[in-house]
Write a protein that holds these residues in place. Structure first.
Motif, PDB file in Angstrom:
ATOM      1  N   LEU A 137       0.833  -1.194   0.000  1.00 48.77           N
ATOM      2  CA  LEU A 137       0.000   0.000   0.000  1.00 48.77           C
ATOM      3  C   LEU A 137       0.874   1.254   0.000  1.00 48.77           C
ATOM      4  O   LEU A 137       0.601   2.220  -0.704  1.00 48.77           O
ATOM      5  N   SER A 141       1.328   4.421  -2.858  1.00 47.52           N
ATOM      6  CA  SER A 141       0.872   5.719  -2.367  1.00 47.52           C
ATOM      7  C   SER A 141       1.977   6.779  -2.352  1.00 47.52           C
ATOM      8  O   SER A 141       1.685   7.962  -2.244  1.00 47.52           O
TER       9      SER A 141
ATOM     10  N   PHE B 218      -9.861   5.221  -6.155  1.00 43.53           N
ATOM     11  CA  PHE B 218      -8.509   4.888  -6.610  1.00 43.53           C
ATOM     12  C   PHE B 218      -7.973   5.948  -7.584  1.00 43.53           C
ATOM     13  O   PHE B 218      -6.800   6.309  -7.538  1.00 43.53           O
ATOM     14  N   ALA B 273      -2.612  10.026  -0.500  1.00 42.72           N
ATOM     15  CA  ALA B 273      -2.833   8.910  -1.426  1.00 42.72           C
ATOM     16  C   ALA B 273      -3.104   7.626  -0.642  1.00 42.72           C
ATOM     17  O   ALA B 273      -3.979   6.830  -0.998  1.00 42.72           O
ATOM     18  N   LEU B 274      -2.361   7.442   0.460  1.00 39.26           N
ATOM     19  CA  LEU B 274      -2.561   6.260   1.300  1.00 39.26           C
ATOM     20  C   LEU B 274      -3.984   6.219   1.845  1.00 39.26           C
ATOM     21  O   LEU B 274      -4.654   5.186   1.807  1.00 39.26           O
ATOM     22  N   ASN B 277      -6.402   5.318  -0.917  1.00 44.81           N
ATOM     23  CA  ASN B 277      -6.282   3.911  -1.285  1.00 44.81           C
ATOM     24  C   ASN B 277      -6.939   2.999  -0.249  1.00 44.81           C
ATOM     25  O   ASN B 277      -7.612   2.028  -0.600  1.00 44.81           O
ATOM     26  N   LEU B 278      -6.743   3.328   1.057  1.00 38.08           N
ATOM     27  CA  LEU B 278      -7.377   2.537   2.112  1.00 38.08           C
ATOM     28  C   LEU B 278      -8.891   2.621   2.013  1.00 38.08           C
ATOM     29  O   LEU B 278      -9.604   1.624   2.121  1.00 38.08           O
TER      30      LEU B 278
END
Lengths: 314, 295
Positions: A137, A141, B218, B273-274, B277-278
């Protein structure tokens, strides 16, 4: 199989035509008049008009489009305004750099991405799975150009292990080539490793839920054999389908990475050309890359059909 | 077969109850919770930027050039003595706006193209060939090309990133819409005289929302990264705008001596971004488990 190859190539022709028309139209939206740029600041109106006539820019857009397509069919991609060189030659000179970088990154991505995904799936819902998936992940990212700068500070400036910029051609020295590319390639691969690991894990879990896996388990096949022979091989099929997308991500990513490590590749050429409003080069590079991916996608479809007979007879 | 799009409507609890169940399942999903938390904090900080920092993002102070992180400048100061913390806060506004707007625009475009392609079968061939052609370009390259053509403005970055993602969205929506158009209630609507527009927007659209929503998150994450890359290459929003990518680009020349200039905006990009995405992982697991990861 031959019929399939012929069919896929026939299908590619309209796509390539659309690619050519799209790039042509895109570049005709560009601000700034190329004739004025070539003529320079001191030029008078008459010489600008002359250049415009020479380049055919005074003709109607559909006529220009027709000439562009006819020239393309003859392998003529136009001439660069800033380099005094044919676009095809300029690209050919820089292609080995970008290909080296992308292929090395691809070679790093595949084993690591697949291995991480398989490990996470096999140890599903354990701390191993969580740890690997958090890493993956983070991989998808974190901006690669930022990691690139941090990596240069650590490995090139502080430790002095690797060069921070420049390219050594493969035929000059293998070790020099590898040293100049290993850092950019690893940085470039990080995103794709994360992506592939996530993809592989979910594909592998899909496969592990299938009936034939339960059957194999029920008839007493060893767990390792099930994972390697049944699950892993079917997971690989799905990996093949995203290989083209991964290559496309790598080529896209190399535009930024080449900029940081001063690698004289296609990405650098493209960015320079945009800055200099050298639109034949922008047009030509985009077009060549577009064509390349049309063929890469055909190739991947064919590989897929070759390894999986179910696709062939569909 | 627990996919919402394939269940007959009669077997489902009423809409409000369904939504409550969905929300509860989302909230129970750990990735969703963590992702939503991260995104909420970043959005709040961007909105409340003037409250969190008294300064202006472009205010220079030669006395504080290259001030390292300290109590006064928690993220340090850059080569013009501008406070990095303030710049990162205000940068969040631009970067998040570009990410959000381009993801929404890509979703709207992809939904229209995908549903039109699935409903008007005669157009399908042409539309999908055009989408194939667009997909032949690496997304970031397409964005660079379109952005170069439109000139250096925030709006052109948004249009460029959105166009790069329309083809992928269109494919996902088309695949979902092709399943929905064969369902009985669509036939029923057609028989009772509903026009194409009504069927597409009233009957098909709600049923392709799940995959659309998942891919939007996404694409949001990817757009934040892509915007940063464009800014870094010098073809993003023009420089006085402190977008996260711009701050890194400006700090790059001093990355060894004044590492704080580029470190903090990079962390901000990664965190945003993390979070997205999560959030996307959670939405996918709950809404549309069979959808392949699109990060």
């Amino acid at each position: 199989m031959l019929k399939l190859i012929a069919f896929r190539i026939a299908q590619a022709i309209p796509v390539m035509l659309v690619v050519a028309v799209l790039t042509f139209l895109l570049m005709h939206l560009l601000p700034g008049d190329p004739a004025t740029i070539i003529a320079g600041d001191q030029a008078d109106q008459a010489s600008i008009d002359q250049i415009r006539r020479d380049l055919g820019l005074d003709r109607p857009v559909p006529v220009q489009l027709w000439h562009w397509i006819v020239n393309l069919a003859q392998g003529d991609f136009g001439r660069s305004l800033m380099l005094n060189q044919a676009v095809a030659d300029a690209v050919k000179e820089r292609l080995p750099v970008t290909l080296s970088l992308a292929m090395l990154a691809f070679a790093i991505t595949l084993p690591f991405g697949i291995a991480f995904g398989v490990i996470a799936a096999v140890w599903r819902d354990t701390w191993v799975d969580s740890a690997v998936m958090i890493l993956a992940l983070v991989g998808v990212s974190v901006p690669n150009f930022w990691i690139a700068i941090l990596s240069v500070i650590l490995f090139s400036v502080t430790l002095g292990w690797l060069p921070s910029a420049g390219y050594v051609p493969l035929h000059d020295s293998f070790s020099g080539w590898l040293a100049s590319l290993i850092q950019p390639a690893v940085v470039l691969a990080l995103f794709q490793i994360g992506y592939l690991a996530r993809m592989t894990r979910s594909a592998m879990l899909d496969v592990l839920d299938q009936d034939y896996i339960r059957t194999a388990r029920a008839k007493g096949v060893a767990v390792n054999t099930i994972i390697v022979k049944h699950a892993f091989r079917n997971t690989l099929m799905q990996v093949v389908t995203v290989a083209g997308y991964i290559l496309s991500l790598l080529i896209g990513g190399s535009v930024v990475i080449e900029q940081i490590f001063a690698l004289p590749g296609i990405g650098r050429l493209l960015v320079q050309a945009i800055m200099a409003r050298d639109y034949p080069v922008v047009q030509g590079t985009m077009l060549l890359l577009g064509f390349a991916f049309v063929f890469i996608n055909i190739l991947i479809d064919l590989i897929y059909a070759y390894v999986d007979p179910r696709v062939r007879y569909d | 077969m627990t996919d919402a799009t394939t269940l007959p409507a009669a077997a489902m609890p009423p809409r409000s109850a369904r939504r409550r169940i969905l929300m509860r399942r989302l909230w129970r999903h750990r990735s969703f919770r963590v992702g939503a938390g991260i995104v909420a904090v970043i959005v709040l900080m961007a909105v409340a930027a003037p409250l969190l920092s008294g300064g202006q993002p472009n205010a220079m102070s030669l006395r504080n050039r290259f001030a390292p992180p300290s109590a006064d400048f928690i993220f340090g100061a850059d080569n013009f003595g501008r406070d990095i913390f303030t710049r990162v806060l205000y940068g969040a506004r631009i970067s998040l706006w570009i990410g959000f707007a381009s993801a929404m625009l890509a979703a709207a475009g992809g939904a229209l193209v995908g549903m039109a392609s699935a409903w008007f079968r005669k157009l399908d061939g042409i539309i999908m060939r055009i989408m194939d052609a667009l997909l032949a370009f690496p997304a970031i390259l397409l964005a660079i090309g379109i952005n170069a053509a439109l000139g250096p403005q925030v709006s052109s970055v948004i249009i460029a990133l959105a166009s790069a993602y329309v083809p992928r969205m269109a494919r996902i929506v088309r695949a979902a819409a092709l399943v929905v158009r064969e369902l009985d209630y669509v036939d029923a609507a057609r028989v009772s005289g509903a026009g194409a527009g009504r069927i597409i927007f009233r009957h098909i659209l709600p049923n392709v929302m799940a995959p659309l929503l998942v891919s939007v998150t996404f694409v949001f994450a990817y757009a934040i990264l892509a915007e940063a890359a464009l800014s870094f290459l010098g073809i993003g929003p023009p420089p006085p705008h402190p977008s996260w990518g711009n701050i890194i680009a400006e700090g790059r020349d001093y990355s060894v001596e004044a590492w704080w200039i580029m470190l903090f905006p990079g962390l901000a990009i990664s965190l945003a971004a993390l979070g997205m995405n999560l959030l996307g992982d959670g939405l996918r697991d709950v809404l549309d488990p069979r959808l392949k990861i699109e990060a």
